[in-house]
Write a protein that holds these residues in place. Structure first.
Motif, PDB file in Angstrom:
ATOM      1  N   LYS A   1       0.833  -1.073  -0.101  1.00  0.00           N
ATOM      2  CA  LYS A   1      -0.173   0.078  -0.110  1.00  0.00           C
ATOM      3  C   LYS A   1       0.822   1.363  -0.101  1.00  0.00           C
ATOM      4  CE  LYS A   1      -3.964  -2.327   2.393  1.00  0.00           C
ATOM      5  NZ  LYS A   1      -4.630  -2.091   3.662  1.00  0.00           N
ATOM      6  N   SER A   2       2.213   0.928  -0.014  1.00  0.00           N
ATOM      7  CA  SER A   2       3.233   2.412   0.144  1.00  0.00           C
ATOM      8  C   SER A   2       3.742   2.379  -0.957  1.00  0.00           C
ATOM      9  CB  SER A   2       4.085   2.119   1.516  1.00  0.00           C
ATOM     10  OG  SER A   2       4.818   3.216   1.411  1.00  0.00           O
ATOM     11  N   VAL A   3       3.780   3.521  -1.729  1.00  0.00           N
ATOM     12  CA  VAL A   3       4.690   3.674  -2.806  1.00  0.00           C
ATOM     13  C   VAL A   3       5.702   5.092  -2.606  1.00  0.00           C
ATOM     14  CG1 VAL A   3       4.822   4.379  -5.274  1.00  0.00           C
ATOM     15  CG2 VAL A   3       3.025   2.554  -4.494  1.00  0.00           C
ATOM     16  N   SER A   4       6.933   4.565  -2.789  1.00  0.00           N
ATOM     17  CA  SER A   4       7.904   5.930  -2.925  1.00  0.00           C
ATOM     18  C   SER A   4       8.509   6.217  -4.209  1.00  0.00           C
ATOM     19  CB  SER A   4       8.801   5.651  -1.568  1.00  0.00           C
ATOM     20  OG  SER A   4       8.307   5.418  -0.531  1.00  0.00           O
ATOM     21  N   TRP A   5       8.754   7.285  -4.387  1.00  0.00           N
ATOM     22  CA  TRP A   5       9.683   7.804  -5.587  1.00  0.00           C
ATOM     23  C   TRP A   5      11.001   8.178  -5.142  1.00  0.00           C
ATOM     24  CZ3 TRP A   5       8.285   6.869 -10.626  1.00  0.00           C
ATOM     25  CH2 TRP A   5       6.993   6.518 -10.955  1.00  0.00           C
TER      26      TRP A   5
ATOM     27  N   PRO B   1      20.108   6.602  -4.328  1.00  0.00           N
ATOM     28  CA  PRO B   1      18.846   7.340  -4.561  1.00  0.00           C
ATOM     29  C   PRO B   1      18.422   8.312  -3.639  1.00  0.00           C
ATOM     30  CG  PRO B   1      18.839   4.953  -4.692  1.00  0.00           C
ATOM     31  CD  PRO B   1      20.080   5.243  -4.096  1.00  0.00           C
ATOM     32  N   GLN B   2      17.821   9.171  -4.153  1.00  0.00           N
ATOM     33  CA  GLN B   2      17.517  10.516  -3.127  1.00  0.00           C
ATOM     34  C   GLN B   2      15.906  10.446  -3.248  1.00  0.00           C
ATOM     35  OE1 GLN B   2      19.015  13.989  -4.234  1.00  0.00           O
ATOM     36  NE2 GLN B   2      18.067  15.430  -2.577  1.00  0.00           N
ATOM     37  N   PHE B   3      15.298  10.440  -1.927  1.00  0.00           N
ATOM     38  CA  PHE B   3      13.751  10.451  -1.646  1.00  0.00           C
ATOM     39  C   PHE B   3      13.118  11.924  -2.548  1.00  0.00           C
ATOM     40  CE2 PHE B   3       9.867   9.749   0.100  1.00  0.00           C
ATOM     41  CZ  PHE B   3       9.417  10.870   0.759  1.00  0.00           C
ATOM     42  N   ILE B   4      12.340  11.441  -3.009  1.00  0.00           N
ATOM     43  CA  ILE B   4      11.270  12.542  -3.573  1.00  0.00           C
ATOM     44  C   ILE B   4       9.959  12.503  -2.927  1.00  0.00           C
ATOM     45  CG2 ILE B   4      10.184  13.719  -5.826  1.00  0.00           C
ATOM     46  CD1 ILE B   4      11.995  11.742  -7.403  1.00  0.00           C
ATOM     47  N   PHE B   5       9.010  11.475  -3.035  1.00  0.00           N
ATOM     48  CA  PHE B   5       7.784  11.486  -2.399  1.00  0.00           C
ATOM     49  C   PHE B   5       7.490   9.969  -1.895  1.00  0.00           C
ATOM     50  CE2 PHE B   5       5.830  15.288  -3.572  1.00  0.00           C
ATOM     51  CZ  PHE B   5       5.992  15.404  -4.983  1.00  0.00           C
TER      52      PHE B   5
ATOM     53  N   ASN C   1      13.270  16.887  -0.711  1.00  0.00           N
ATOM     54  CA  ASN C   1      13.702  18.316  -1.089  1.00  0.00           C
ATOM     55  C   ASN C   1      13.833  18.703  -2.417  1.00  0.00           C
ATOM     56  OD1 ASN C   1      14.704  21.020  -0.611  1.00  0.00           O
ATOM     57  ND2 ASN C   1      16.936  20.429  -0.563  1.00  0.00           N
ATOM     58  N   PHE C   2      12.724  18.421  -2.996  1.00  0.00           N
ATOM     59  CA  PHE C   2      12.664  18.754  -4.507  1.00  0.00           C
ATOM     60  C   PHE C   2      11.662  19.845  -4.982  1.00  0.00           C
ATOM     61  CE2 PHE C   2      14.713  15.295  -6.907  1.00  0.00           C
ATOM     62  CZ  PHE C   2      15.061  14.786  -5.781  1.00  0.00           C
TER      63      PHE C   2
ATOM     64  N   GLU D   1       1.715   7.618  -9.929  1.00  0.00           N
ATOM     65  CA  GLU D   1       2.420   8.573 -11.104  1.00  0.00           C
ATOM     66  C   GLU D   1       3.389   9.737 -10.477  1.00  0.00           C
ATOM     67  OE1 GLU D   1      -1.062   8.440 -14.673  1.00  0.00           O
ATOM     68  OE2 GLU D   1      -0.622  10.394 -13.389  1.00  0.00           O
ATOM     69  N   LEU D   2       4.339   9.708 -11.203  1.00  0.00           N
ATOM     70  CA  LEU D   2       5.275  10.909 -10.837  1.00  0.00           C
ATOM     71  C   LEU D   2       5.164  11.939 -11.851  1.00  0.00           C
ATOM     72  CD1 LEU D   2       7.472  12.334  -9.053  1.00  0.00           C
ATOM     73  CD2 LEU D   2       9.077  11.031 -10.247  1.00  0.00           C
ATOM     74  N   ASN D   3       4.730  13.264 -11.718  1.00  0.00           N
ATOM     75  CA  ASN D   3       4.921  14.412 -12.934  1.00  0.00           C
ATOM     76  C   ASN D   3       5.987  15.321 -12.426  1.00  0.00           C
ATOM     77  OD1 ASN D   3       2.365  13.650 -14.292  1.00  0.00           O
ATOM     78  ND2 ASN D   3       1.692  13.664 -12.179  1.00  0.00           N
ATOM     79  N   VAL D   4       6.492  15.824 -13.499  1.00  0.00           N
ATOM     80  CA  VAL D   4       7.547  16.772 -13.554  1.00  0.00           C
ATOM     81  C   VAL D   4       7.369  17.581 -14.670  1.00  0.00           C
ATOM     82  CG1 VAL D   4      10.193  17.067 -13.402  1.00  0.00           C
ATOM     83  CG2 VAL D   4       9.259  14.941 -12.671  1.00  0.00           C
TER      84      VAL D   4
END
Lengths: 111, 113
Positions: free
Chosen positions: B30-34, B43-47, B59-60, B75-78
């Protein structure tokens, strides 16, 4: 500043030559220390979780140990297929659920 | 069992464009990380999302956004892409939000021209 430091940055071994990789951390309230293996062009592959000082985990030629300030990944009689980058990461009270990674140790094992 | 799947595997964009990256977690997670990984770094944590709620943000800049759907995919949007956004974007899933090992997909390699 909270951080995770891995050493050495790179390690070259002959097949069968045992060694250890180090991961030191300065976070407080450790919730877990994780070891991953990453092959080129791939995502990190989970190896071990350690939760408390004194804990040890083993898998084939790999053994991970944990103290209050650092973790070691011991590689016994490595084979060329063990060549990869090994990443250490911590989860702690201040990070909520996310992982703080070190820069990794690139291991090369020559036949 | 299927692992974490990400799409697309590779993507080439130009500066100023927008991109959407997709992730399907391991069944039951149930947990998703980007995370963002540049060459030679960890790797550096985004969300992180858990049960469709944002649990943490790294810190993005605000150009980065994400969401999690009822089926736990994400989904990750940039937006307004910069050359410095070129990296490997990794998605990871776990059973719980804290303390459980995160399992990673093979990532999306994003190149900005």
């Amino acid at each position: 500043e909270d951080q995770v430091t891995q050493s050495p940055e790179a390690l070259r071994l002959q097949e069968g030559e045992s060694s250890s990789l180090n991961c030191s951390y300065t976070v407080s309230g450790l919730r877990g220390l994780f070891w991953y293996r990453q092959d080129p062009g791939k995502g990190p592959e989970f190896l071990f979780t350690l939760y408390s000082a004194g804990e040890e985990k083993e898998k084939e030629r790999l053994k991970a140990t944990l103290t209050k300030k650092e973790s070691f990944l011991h590689i016994t009689a490595p084979k060329p297929e063990d060549s990869a980058t090994y990443l250490c990461a911590v989860s702690y009270g201040g990070s909520q659920g996310n992982l703080i990674f070190g820069k990794g140790t690139k291991l090369s094992v020559k036949p | 069992d299927a692992g974490v799947t990400q799409s697309p595997t590779h993507l080439i964009k130009t500066r100023g464009q927008q991109v959407t990256l997709r992730c399907s977690p391991i069944s039951g997670h149930k947990s998703v990380s980007w995370y963002q990984q540049v060459l030679g770094q960890g790797p550096q944590f985004i969300f992180q999302y858990y049960e469709k709620e944002e649990r943490g943000r790294g810190n993005f800049p605000d150009r980065f956004s994400a969401r999690q759907f009822p089926n736990y995919s994400s989904e990750l949007n940039v937006n307004a892409l910069l050359l410095g956004d070129s990296a490997l974007y990794l998605c990871a899933s776990s059973l719980a939000a804290v303390g459980q090992p995160q399992h990673f997909g093979d990532g999306t390699r994003l190149s900005i021209l």
